[in-house]
Design an enzyme around this catalytic site. Structure first.
Site, PDB file in Angstrom:
ATOM      1  N   GLY A 109       0.847  -1.195   0.000  1.00  0.00           N
ATOM      2  CA  GLY A 109       0.000   0.000   0.000  1.00  0.00           C
ATOM      3  C   GLY A 109       0.879   1.241   0.000  1.00  0.00           C
TER       4      GLY A 109
ATOM      5  N   LYS B 222      -0.206  -6.855  -4.605  1.00  0.00           N
ATOM      6  CA  LYS B 222      -0.703  -8.137  -5.116  1.00  0.00           C
ATOM      7  C   LYS B 222       0.392  -9.013  -5.729  1.00  0.00           C
ATOM      8  CE  LYS B 222      -5.300  -6.465  -6.075  1.00  0.00           C
ATOM      9  NZ  LYS B 222      -6.309  -6.178  -7.080  1.00  0.00           N
ATOM     10  N   ASP B 223       1.543  -8.420  -6.037  1.00  0.00           N
ATOM     11  CA  ASP B 223       2.468  -9.135  -6.912  1.00  0.00           C
ATOM     12  C   ASP B 223       3.669  -9.738  -6.192  1.00  0.00           C
ATOM     13  OD1 ASP B 223       1.101  -8.549  -9.471  1.00  0.00           O
ATOM     14  OD2 ASP B 223       1.442  -6.503  -8.771  1.00  0.00           O
TER      15      ASP B 223
ATOM     16  N   THR C 264       6.338  -6.861   1.034  1.00  0.00           N
ATOM     17  CA  THR C 264       7.358  -6.432   0.062  1.00  0.00           C
ATOM     18  C   THR C 264       8.756  -6.800   0.569  1.00  0.00           C
ATOM     19  OG1 THR C 264       5.895  -4.585  -0.416  1.00  0.00           O
ATOM     20  CG2 THR C 264       8.128  -4.409  -1.252  1.00  0.00           C
TER      21      THR C 264
ATOM     22  N   ASP D  99       0.900   1.813   8.940  1.00  0.00           N
ATOM     23  CA  ASP D  99       0.468   1.037  10.118  1.00  0.00           C
ATOM     24  C   ASP D  99       1.517   1.011  11.237  1.00  0.00           C
ATOM     25  OD1 ASP D  99      -1.680   0.405   8.485  1.00  0.00           O
ATOM     26  OD2 ASP D  99      -0.850  -1.525   7.883  1.00  0.00           O
TER      27      ASP D  99
ATOM     28  N   ARG E 281     -24.124  13.548  19.862  1.00  0.00           N
ATOM     29  CA  ARG E 281     -24.010  12.221  19.243  1.00  0.00           C
ATOM     30  C   ARG E 281     -22.784  11.467  19.729  1.00  0.00           C
ATOM     31  NH1 ARG E 281     -25.475  14.261  13.172  1.00  0.00           N
ATOM     32  NH2 ARG E 281     -27.675  13.733  13.240  1.00  0.00           N
TER      33      ARG E 281
ATOM     34  N   MET F  88      -7.292   2.910  10.017  1.00  0.00           N
ATOM     35  CA  MET F  88      -6.515   1.789   9.479  1.00  0.00           C
ATOM     36  C   MET F  88      -5.498   1.280  10.501  1.00  0.00           C
ATOM     37  SD  MET F  88      -5.785   2.674   5.502  1.00  0.00           S
ATOM     38  CE  MET F  88      -7.003   2.272   4.254  1.00  0.00           C
TER      39      MET F  88
ATOM     40  N   ARG G  84     -23.280   7.412  15.350  1.00  0.00           N
ATOM     41  CA  ARG G  84     -22.870   7.416  13.942  1.00  0.00           C
ATOM     42  C   ARG G  84     -21.461   6.856  13.822  1.00  0.00           C
ATOM     43  NH1 ARG G  84     -25.639  10.955  10.467  1.00  0.00           N
ATOM     44  NH2 ARG G  84     -27.759  11.146  11.257  1.00  0.00           N
TER      45      ARG G  84
ATOM     46  N   ARG H  61      -3.998   7.685   3.900  1.00  0.00           N
ATOM     47  CA  ARG H  61      -2.795   7.339   3.129  1.00  0.00           C
ATOM     48  C   ARG H  61      -2.466   8.359   2.054  1.00  0.00           C
ATOM     49  NH1 ARG H  61      -3.543   1.116   1.659  1.00  0.00           N
ATOM     50  NH2 ARG H  61      -3.205   1.872  -0.453  1.00  0.00           N
TER      51      ARG H  61
HETATM   52  O1  F6P Z   1      -1.049  -1.570   5.257  1.00  0.00           O
HETATM   53  C1  F6P Z   1      -1.547  -0.325   4.924  1.00  0.00           C
HETATM   54  C2  F6P Z   1      -3.047  -0.355   4.813  1.00  0.00           C
HETATM   55  O2  F6P Z   1      -3.510   0.951   4.534  1.00  0.00           O
HETATM   56  C3  F6P Z   1      -3.778  -0.928   6.018  1.00  0.00           C
HETATM   57  O3  F6P Z   1      -3.883  -0.036   7.084  1.00  0.00           O
HETATM   58  C4  F6P Z   1      -5.102  -1.317   5.414  1.00  0.00           C
HETATM   59  O4  F6P Z   1      -5.716  -2.353   6.133  1.00  0.00           O
HETATM   60  C5  F6P Z   1      -4.691  -1.804   4.045  1.00  0.00           C
HETATM   61  O5  F6P Z   1      -3.441  -1.200   3.746  1.00  0.00           O
HETATM   62  C6  F6P Z   1      -5.683  -1.464   2.979  1.00  0.00           C
HETATM   63  O6  F6P Z   1      -5.272  -2.021   1.775  1.00  0.00           O
HETATM   64  P1  F6P Z   1      -5.946  -1.665   0.388  1.00  0.00           P
HETATM   65  O7  F6P Z   1      -5.388  -0.356  -0.057  1.00  0.00           O
HETATM   66  O8  F6P Z   1      -5.553  -2.787  -0.497  1.00  0.00           O
HETATM   67  O9  F6P Z   1      -7.410  -1.567   0.638  1.00  0.00           O
END
Ligand code: F6P
Length: 362
Positions: free
Chosen positions: A10, A74-75, A118, A140, A175, A182, A280, A289
């Protein structure tokens, strides 16, 4: 000298800062050095898809969010999805194709910017004889053997700032707000941002919670005349004896589980109990990010780039730069990937929060 750089996993604010600094530092050290940026993480190595990184093409990106090299979570080339003769997806180790591509290109050193997945591949390429240097990134902050990863500080700042915004609207309407952040299985973002943003309850995966404890806190605040409450929850948090809430399965990813939905679940469950408040939820998601890295993350990125440069100069390959007691250091990639870093439920920040009256639901 030819050096390859790639960004995997990510994206995190600070990736471009590291790329910017590496190119400048390498060029200042060895003006003839050629730097190749592989596109979309390891996929670029496999497909031999790259751009030349020069002072001109990396100019002005120190503060730019995302990654100019693109990224992918993914790779994994050691377990890569390819089509078999019948057109079905099968997993195959295609790492030798990437190694051949690098050899053909004359790449002597590969610098990998990434998180646990990675860096695991970085270790595996190192085991196959490639001169690899790792640079730790993830919002994270869950990578072992480094005190901090770049991207984390930015994410914490974004969450803390948004908690301020949630506060004023929550107070105006009496509320309860559940803010999902994340972090996967690590509660670092929730803990730090919850503290900095004055949350009333912080729920993290390292401390399974009981909903009645959260209700207790809301009632306590009501008695004090505070008719609103802010609950920050890490996406991977669990109720005592329960399971984390899965948001999505990304089947073509090596780590297919994407968390998401715990905030909405808690809001729903709470509203059934706390009848005199509207509850809520808001999930901050990828906002955490995106955008520019904080000044602290830019500085950390520059320090990591300089650490990586020194590892190259000293030929300490198979290593990752890291931060230890605020000093730039390095560790073997073999060690890094074995040890994730979680919040210590008895650690200083949790104790500070508890002393402030913040609940963790335990
Ligand atoms: O590892 C970074 C992160 O942003 C995590 O906090 C989160 O769970 C994950 O990646 C989300 O991944 P994606 O961008 O594939 O939804």
């Amino acid at each position: 000298m030819r050096v390859g750089i790639l960004t995997g996993g990510g994206d995190a604010p600070g990736l471009n800062s590291v790329i910017y600094a590496l190119v400048k530092m390498l060029k200042n050290w060895k003006p003839d050095c050629e730097i190749i940026g592989y596109k979309s993480g390891y996929k670029g190595l496999y497909k031999n898809d790259y751009v030349k990184l020069t002072l001109a093409t990396t100019s002005g990106i120190l503060n730019r969010g995302g990654t100019i090299l693109y990224s992918s979570n993914k790779d994994n080339l050691f377990d890569y999805l390819v089509n078999d003769e019948d057109g079905n997806f099968v997993k195959k180790d295609v790492s030798d194709v990437a190694i051949k591509n690098m050899k053909d290109m004359g790449i002597e050193i590969l610098i990998v910017l990434g998180g646990d997945g990675t860096l695991t591949s970085a270790r595996d390429f190192s085991r196959k004889g490639i001169n690899v240097i790792g640079v730790p990134k993830t919002i994270d902050n869950d990578l072992g053997f480094t005190d901090s990863t770049f991207g984390f500080d930015t994410a914490v700042n974004i969450v803390a700032e948004n908690l301020g915004r949630i506060h004023t609207t929550a107070e105006s309407h009496h509320r309860i707000f559940v803010v999902e952040v994340m972090g996967r299985n690590a509660g670092w973002i929730a803990l730090r941002a919850g503290l900095a943003g004055s949350a009333d309850v912080i729920l993290i995966p390292e401390i399974p919670y009981e909903l009645n404890k959260v209700v207790e806190k809301i009632k306590q605040r009501d008695r004090l005349g505070k008719h609103f409450s802010i609950i920050v929850v890490t996406e991977g948090a669990k109720e005592k004896g329960g399971q984390a809430v899965i948001g999505k399965i990304v089947s073509d990813s090596p780590d297919p589980v994407r968390f998401g939905g715990i905030g909405a679940k808690i809001a729903h469950d709470l509203e059934l109990i706390v009848k005199d408040h509207e509850v809520r939820s808001v999930a901050l998601g990828h906002i955490q990010r995106g955008g520019e890295p904080s000044a602290a993350d830019r500085i950390l990125s520059l320090r990591y780039a300089y650490g990586a440069l020194n590892l190259i100069r000293e030929e300490k390959f198979g290593s990752m730069v890291c931060l230890k007691n605020n000093e730039i250091s390095y560790v073997s990639l073999e060690e890094v990937v074995e040890k994730p870093k979680f919040v210590d439920p008895k650690g200083e920040l949790v104790n500070i929060a508890k002393s402030l009256g913040i609940y963790f639901g335990d």
